[in-house]
Design a protein around this motif. Sequence first.
Motif, short mmCIF file in Angstrom:
data_model
loop_
_atom_site.label_atom_id
_atom_site.label_comp_id
_atom_site.label_asym_id
_atom_site.label_seq_id
_atom_site.Cartn_x
_atom_site.Cartn_y
_atom_site.Cartn_z
N ALA A 88 0.83 -1.20 0.00
CA ALA A 88 0.00 0.00 0.00
C ALA A 88 0.87 1.25 0.00
N ALA A 89 1.95 1.23 0.78
CA ALA A 89 2.85 2.38 0.82
C ALA A 89 3.48 2.64 -0.55
N LEU A 90 3.93 1.58 -1.21
CA LEU A 90 4.54 1.73 -2.53
C LEU A 90 3.54 2.25 -3.56
N ASP A 91 2.29 1.84 -3.43
CA ASP A 91 1.27 2.26 -4.39
C ASP A 91 0.80 3.69 -4.15
N ALA A 94 4.14 9.12 -3.42
CA ALA A 94 4.90 9.63 -4.55
C ALA A 94 6.39 9.70 -4.24
N ASP A 95 6.73 9.99 -2.99
CA ASP A 95 8.13 10.07 -2.56
C ASP A 95 8.60 8.66 -2.20
N PRO A 96 9.57 8.11 -2.93
CA PRO A 96 10.03 6.74 -2.65
C PRO A 96 10.56 6.55 -1.23
N PHE A 97 11.17 7.59 -0.67
CA PHE A 97 11.69 7.41 0.69
C PHE A 97 10.55 7.38 1.70
N GLU A 98 9.49 8.12 1.46
CA GLU A 98 8.33 8.06 2.36
C GLU A 98 7.68 6.68 2.28
N VAL A 140 8.61 -6.84 -1.36
CA VAL A 140 8.22 -5.47 -1.01
C VAL A 140 9.42 -4.70 -0.47
N ALA A 141 10.19 -5.34 0.41
CA ALA A 141 11.36 -4.67 0.98
C ALA A 141 12.37 -4.29 -0.11
N GLU A 142 12.64 -5.23 -1.00
CA GLU A 142 13.60 -4.96 -2.08
C GLU A 142 13.12 -3.83 -2.97
N GLU A 143 11.84 -3.83 -3.28
CA GLU A 143 11.32 -2.77 -4.15
C GLU A 143 11.38 -1.42 -3.46
#
Length: 234
Positions: A88-91, A94-98, A140-143
């Motif tokens: 859900a966070a990845l989807d 917009a900020d990859p670090f967030e 998910v972690a790797e991505e």
Amino acid sequence: MADDVAGAVRTREAKPVRRADQARNRERIVAAAREVFAVRGTGAPMDLITRTAGVGSATLYRHFPDRDTLVHGVCLDVADRISERGRAALDEEADPFEALRRFAVGAVEEGIGALCLMLPDHLWVDDAELHAARRRVDAVAEEAVRRAQRAGRMRPDVGVGDVMVALSQLARPLPEGVRAGNERLTERHVRLFLAGLELPGGGLPDGGGLPDGGPGWPSAELPGRPATLEDLRR
């Protein structure tokens, strides 16, 4: 005849109710076991789990015939929650670090270190469900790490294995006296850890290496090499 029909209708109506009750009881048992295992380990007394869940021992053993079955169920639940929150966070971010930050905080909140890494080795052998669940978390972690590094938002000399080891350590329960009144202390330390990985929004300078200090830039060189997930499985 009418009585037979009415009885059949009542039976059909009762079955969904019983199934819903059973599902709720199972969820209560798993939630209680996650809480107890996180503090006491997977060898914690089963009656402590039933008391925490508010169910009888017969109900627990109806769902989980033995300790290994319960540990198995809890670890699957934890892994599913971590991968779902991370996805859900990845989807959504917009900020990859967030997105990485949300994954990390979620993984610790769900007990990645206190539970999944305590799973007895013999339960991993030829268990397709557990292997699949771990692969989902790993993916998910790797991505999350890869996206943050490609965007220049995370220092490049850190591997996903480094992140997972740190999260597993940060997920360990705090001593009782420290926990009282410090419910957000673990999240605070996760964020402190992540602050050491974050790079300013402008990303890395030309050449891709870490610069020699400057405002907002980490300058300490890390010993060794970035850890991979394969390093953790050896």
